[in-house]
Enzyme design. Structure first.
Site, short mmCIF file in Angstrom:
data_model
loop_
_atom_site.label_atom_id
_atom_site.label_comp_id
_atom_site.label_asym_id
_atom_site.label_seq_id
_atom_site.Cartn_x
_atom_site.Cartn_y
_atom_site.Cartn_z
N GLU A 94 1.00 -1.16 -0.13
CA GLU A 94 -0.11 -0.03 0.08
C GLU A 94 0.85 1.24 -0.19
OE1 GLU A 94 -3.00 2.03 -0.36
OE2 GLU A 94 -3.76 0.16 0.35
N ARG A 96 2.94 2.75 -2.43
CA ARG A 96 4.28 2.56 -2.74
C ARG A 96 5.06 1.85 -1.77
NH1 ARG A 96 4.51 7.82 -5.21
NH2 ARG A 96 3.13 7.89 -7.09
N ASP A 128 9.69 5.75 -3.65
CA ASP A 128 9.06 4.55 -4.05
C ASP A 128 9.55 3.45 -3.17
OD1 ASP A 128 7.91 2.13 -5.15
OD2 ASP A 128 7.88 2.93 -7.12
N ARG A 130 8.70 0.19 -2.95
CA ARG A 130 8.35 -1.13 -3.29
C ARG A 130 9.60 -2.08 -3.83
NH1 ARG A 130 3.83 0.24 -7.65
NH2 ARG A 130 5.24 1.92 -8.03
N LYS A 156 9.89 -1.12 -12.48
CA LYS A 156 9.33 -2.31 -12.43
C LYS A 156 9.90 -3.36 -13.31
CE LYS A 156 5.07 -2.32 -11.19
NZ LYS A 156 3.60 -2.20 -11.29
#
Length: 200
Positions: A94, A96, A128, A130, A156
């Site tokens: 959630e 990033r 970010d 992630r 990504k």
């Protein structure tokens, strides 16, 4: 030591985009409940359409117009449903990776004049947070040979490649901008190198 991933449950899930098999995963890296929606036979397949979608409660569940997350999720499910096979991985990352509480606090900072990147940094996080180890493990578990990644985010793609996943190509998932998310999308393009507002 390589994190362990266990596919605990598989069950059919009928949706407006057709039927998927939902895989529920347990892993040794974190205590979060990651899932994958799988259409068709993906084992041993190449160029499998794959969306790695990070959780967004406000966008995915509430339909918030502050972001494009819910619309991207819907578009990805539709695209996969129109393919012979595909995978949607739903990661519990959630905001990033900063969590729902901090994301909501970041919203207030944005309303006070910051953009989404500066708000995260102001709260003590990276733009970010992630990472995609769990996604790579899920794709390995499903024995997907290569993916056509549904994303606008080059990082990504780089992250998956660094984890040993073969990304054959990128499938854009650009939604229509509107007044509530235009600044957010412009910031993603300008500060996070997302491939948005590309000439057709």
């Amino acid at each position: 030591m390589k994190p362990k991933l266990e596919d605990l449950v598989q069950t059919p899930i009928p949706t407006k985009h057709g039927e998927f098999i939902l895989h529920f995963y347990q892993n040794s890296l974190d205590d979060k409940e990651h899932i994958a929606l799988v259409k068709g036979e993906v084992s041993g397949q190449e160029n499998v359409p794959v969306r790695i979608h990070s959780e967004c409660f406000t966008g995915d569940v509430l339909g918030s117009r502050r972001c494009d997350c819910g619309e991207q999720l819907d578009m990805a499910m539709q695209l996969i449903s129109e393919s012979k096979c595909g995978v949607l991985i739903y990661l519990r990352q959630e905001g990033r990776g900063i969590g729902l509480l901090k994301k909501l606090q970041a919203y207030n900072l944005q309303d006070a004049g910051m953009d989404t990147v500066d708000a995260n940094i102001h709260l003590g996080y990276q733009a970010d947070e992630r990472e995609y180890t769990i996604a790579a493990l899920i794709l390995e578990s499903l024995q997907v040979k290569s993916v056509d990644l549904i994303t606008n985010n080059p990082k990504k793609i780089d992250g998956l490649k660094a984890l040993g996943i073969t990304v054959a190509k990128r499938i854009p998932t650009e939604v229509v901008a509107h007044d509530d998310n235009l600044d957010y999308l412009k910031t993603k393009a300008k500060k996070m190198a997302h491939l948005l507002f590309q000439k057709k």
